[in-house]
Design an enzyme around this catalytic site. Structure first.
Site, PDB file in Angstrom:
ATOM      1  N   ARG A  66      77.259  36.629  13.131  1.00 36.92           N
ATOM      2  CA  ARG A  66      76.290  37.262  12.234  1.00 36.92           C
ATOM      3  C   ARG A  66      75.592  36.212  11.363  1.00 36.92           C
ATOM      4  NH1 ARG A  66      77.484  40.718   7.139  1.00 36.92           N
ATOM      5  NH2 ARG A  66      75.557  41.871   6.827  1.00 36.92           N
ATOM      6  N   HIS A  70      71.579  35.786  10.989  1.00 31.94           N
ATOM      7  CA  HIS A  70      70.888  35.859   9.699  1.00 31.94           C
ATOM      8  C   HIS A  70      70.175  34.554   9.369  1.00 31.94           C
ATOM      9  CE1 HIS A  70      72.801  39.624   7.692  1.00 31.94           C
ATOM     10  NE2 HIS A  70      72.676  39.775   9.001  1.00 31.94           N
ATOM     11  N   ASN A  95      73.648  39.090   2.873  1.00 30.84           N
ATOM     12  CA  ASN A  95      74.551  37.992   3.223  1.00 30.84           C
ATOM     13  C   ASN A  95      75.818  37.959   2.373  1.00 30.84           C
ATOM     14  OD1 ASN A  95      72.680  37.085   5.128  1.00 30.84           O
ATOM     15  ND2 ASN A  95      71.606  35.828   3.617  1.00 30.84           N
ATOM     16  N   HIS A 192      77.720  43.595  18.019  1.00 34.73           N
ATOM     17  CA  HIS A 192      78.533  44.495  17.215  1.00 34.73           C
ATOM     18  C   HIS A 192      79.800  44.941  17.937  1.00 34.73           C
ATOM     19  CE1 HIS A 192      74.957  45.725  14.419  1.00 34.73           C
ATOM     20  NE2 HIS A 192      75.411  44.517  14.192  1.00 34.73           N
TER      21      HIS A 192
END
Length: 328
Positions: A66, A70, A95, A192
């Site tokens: 992740r 990001h 975040n 995910h």
């Protein structure tokens, strides 16, 4: 000689397919073998740091994946997400729950001892994301390297990150803005399969969805009690729930079966099944008869290579940080 990811036998065919996709990196300034002479052990060092961290704490794997996502979506893949500061990207709400920064720092410290001033934090993060997938049972991919580290990190720049409640139209636009298509969106959402989410990000779907005094009608009614037990109304919003309960911690395509069964936890995930544009790709990842199938591990790697070249800084742009949490 630079040590690259070495597949086991069952992954060989998938990597042959992935090898044909490396041309995506051509012209972006990254390439395979970038550190072949300047830091030949770079991949081994990063892999060891990731292995040790995930062995100690399995939640590090989705955290690193992740984090890379990001980072790339905000001013490109330049490790700006790693920088400390009162108003840096790291402090932004999307975040705030990221984990794994210490893994990047550990790999960087080892690399600075072995080949000081050579390997960028941006490349370390790209390798760590790949290695997180491998450590959880997924297939690796060759990672083109040569990124340099950014000089700017602003929390305000995270405003356009894909969000947990984005409808498909918004998700498609945000990905398109970064040069990624709808298939990339559905493939990368498959990350995910090893992720978790805080109750605060989806519990609104369970009780008074859109002020209806009832749950989101797109949730499987048989799944609803499970989610409500995990996230009681008014309960601990920080409690984390697995996004892919049938295969916790295992990188596979069962995430897409969850979507088909109306068991997507996040609204943005569930929307991928509820919209025909993205549902078609979900079905292709599931191998539905009558559609041209897609192999999740192959397409995920392809999309990661593509995402890893978003707005990269190369050549004389940016810098090679001495430590990853601060600009030189």
């Amino acid at each position: 000689m630079e040590v690259l990811y070495r597949p086991n036998t069952k992954h060989t065919l998938l990597l042959v397919l992935l090898a044909t996709l490396i041309t995506l990196a051509v012209g972006q300034g990254t390439r395979l073998g970038f550190y072949r002479t300047s830091c030949p052990r770079v991949e081994t060092i990063v892999q060891s740091a990731v292995q040790a961290a995930i062995r100690n704490n399995p939640t590090i794997a989705p955290g690193l994946l992740r984090m890379f996502f990001h980072d790339c979506f905000v001013n490109g893949c330049d490790a700006s997400i790693l920088i400390d500061g009162a108003s840096s990207e790291k402090t932004a709400a999307p975040n705030s729950l990221l984990r794994g920064f210490e893994v990047i720092d550990a790999a960087k410290a080892q690399l600075e001892t072995t080949c000081p001033g050579v390997v960028s934090c941006a490349d370390i993060l790209a390798l760590a994301a790949r290695d997180s997938v491998v450590q959880t049972g997924g297939t690796g991919w060759p990672v083109p390297l040569g990124r340099r580290d950014g000089l700017v990190s602003r929390a305000a720049d995270t405003a356009n990150l894909p969000a947990f409640n984005d409808p498909v139209s918004v998700q498609v636009r945000k990905f398109s803005d970064k040069g990624l298509n709808t298939q990339d969106l559905v493939a990368l959402s498959g990350a995910h399969t090893i992720g978790t989410a805080a109750c605060a990000l989806f519990s609104y779907r369970l009780y008074n969805y859109n002020n209806t005094n009832g749950p989101d009608p797109t949730i499987d009614p048989a799944f609803l009690p499970t989610l409500r037990n995990l996230c009681p109304n008014g309960g601990d919003g920080s409690r984390r729930v697995d996004l892919d309960p049938p295969s916790v911690g295992r990188f596979d395509n069962s995430y897409y079966a969850n979507l088909r069964n109306r068991r997507g936890v996040l609204e943005s995930d569930a929307a991928l099944w509820n919209d025909p544009t993205t549902q078609r790709f979900v079905n292709r990842f599931l191998g539905v008869r009558g559609l041209l199938g897609l192999t999740f591990n192959v397409e995920f790697g392809r999309s990661m290579i593509k995402m890893g070249n978003i707005e990269v800084k190369t050549g004389t742009q940016g810098q090679i940080r001495r430590v990853c949490n601060a600009i030189n």
